[in-house]
Each structure stands twice: as C-alpha cells, then as structure tokens.
Write an enzyme that holds these catalytic residues in place. Sequence first.
Site, short mmCIF file in Angstrom:
data_model
loop_
_atom_site.label_atom_id
_atom_site.label_comp_id
_atom_site.label_asym_id
_atom_site.label_seq_id
_atom_site.Cartn_x
_atom_site.Cartn_y
_atom_site.Cartn_z
N ASP A 103 -1.38 25.33 -43.97
CA ASP A 103 -1.49 24.69 -45.28
C ASP A 103 -0.40 23.63 -45.43
O ASP A 103 0.61 23.65 -44.73
CB ASP A 103 -1.39 25.75 -46.39
CG ASP A 103 -1.95 25.25 -47.72
OD1 ASP A 103 -2.39 24.09 -47.79
OD2 ASP A 103 -1.95 26.04 -48.68
N GLY A 127 0.05 21.33 -56.11
CA GLY A 127 -0.28 20.03 -56.68
C GLY A 127 -1.78 19.83 -56.78
O GLY A 127 -2.27 19.16 -57.69
N GLY A 128 -2.50 20.48 -55.88
CA GLY A 128 -3.97 20.40 -55.92
C GLY A 128 -4.59 21.49 -56.80
O GLY A 128 -5.80 21.54 -56.96
N GLU A 142 -4.03 30.12 -52.54
CA GLU A 142 -3.16 29.82 -51.40
C GLU A 142 -2.13 30.94 -51.21
O GLU A 142 -1.84 31.37 -50.10
CB GLU A 142 -2.44 28.49 -51.62
CG GLU A 142 -3.38 27.29 -51.53
CD GLU A 142 -2.73 25.97 -51.90
OE1 GLU A 142 -1.56 25.97 -52.34
OE2 GLU A 142 -3.39 24.92 -51.76
#
Length: 218
Positions: free
Chosen positions: A81, A96-97, A103
Amino acid sequence: MTQDELKKAAALAALDYVPEGAVIGVGTGSTVNHFIDGLAGIRSRIAGAVSSSEASSARLRAYGIPLVELTNVDELPVYVDGADEIDGGFAMIKGGGGALTREKIVAAVSRRFVCICDASKKVATLGCFPLPVEVIPMAARHVSRELAALGGKPVLREGFTTDNGNLILDVHGLAITDPRGFETRVNQIVGVVTNGLFAHRGADVLLLAAPGGVERFE
Ligand code: ABF
C-alpha cells in the site's frame, strides 16, 4: 521524472515481494494502481488478492485477478500500500483516499507491510498532511470538538462518504511527535471508527522512489 513516474517505479519494485501462489493484500491510491497494473502481468503467479477498497477491487477485477474476502482468510503474507506521509520509524499517515479503515484491517492481518512511495512522502515529523479520521456521522461534531481540544483543526471532507458509509474529518495543524501515543489517544474518542495514523502497525519495508532509483529500507 514526474511524481507519477516515481510512484510507478516504487510500485513495480514491490512485485519482488509478492510470494508465489499466495493471496496478497492490496491497498488503495494512485501508487497502488500502478502496482495492480504490474500485478496483472504476473497474475498467474498469485492465488488472489484481498482489496482495501471498492476502487481497487474494480481495478483488480478488470484484470481478472481473483478477489478474496478477508472473512475467508486468517493471515496474508504481504500487504502492499501507499502512504500520504511516512517517518523515519515507518509510522505513516494514510487515508487521503478515504480507505483508511479497510486499509488498517488488511494491514492488521498481514505479516509484512510493504509501503510504496515517491520520495516526497518521507518526512521527519508526521502531520503536515492532514490526518484523516473516519467518524460515525452522528458523532461528527463531538469528534471535531475533541480533536480541536487535542490541538488540531478538523475539517469535514465535503461531499465524501467512505465505503463504510461514514464521514471523514481531515485534521490540520498537527505535528505528531509521538505517533503511537497520538494514534491511541484519537482512537479513544467515542464516534471515531479509525484514524489514519499507522504507527502501532507501521510499515516493515519502505520502497522509496527518487530520480536516482528506488531505495529499499527494511
Ligand atoms: C492510500 O493511498 C492511502 O492510505 C493514501 O491516502 C494514499 C496514497 O496516495 P497515492 O498513492 O495516490 O499518492 O494508500
């Protein structure tokens, strides 16, 4: 080299960390998109992928890479990642996404976290990039007040809903000198689902792309 070319160089270097025949964890973001593109070239060598977002799932699916539900897996050998910032101790700001919660879950069940970044992501102190915090919608104002009391300036990410149906507060103005302590502290706020500090479970390997090549730190 452009920043995107650097991201691609770091991403392709991560293919060396993909074990033969394994189900691997795949993150989210523009750097990971390059990794998925590279993975497509070796897809017969892997059994499948656990994805951390709907966006990455769609890209993996388009290449015919089998998607595996995390509920069917106890452990992953590797998770690849990106990050928004990474410090010298391999603690990161991510999210940020907006995919920070999934994640963090996929990272938690992975033996090895391989972080792929261009050199601009390496920082001495985390916090210049606003820290994303995923919150249950009804708790947004409460969590904002608590984050402000910790010294941050939370800003609601307008028009954004996470894959889990929650909101994101981006916390500006932080200089995070104790990433583990701050991660724990923010997690204590009622209504916080996850915060984007990955310090307790940081990266194990950093592939950092600069114009001179990809540096590997382990
Ligand atoms: C994910 O993608 C995130 O946690 C992080 O926010 C982002 C990195 O973005 P990019 O690869 O697009 O620079 O890994």
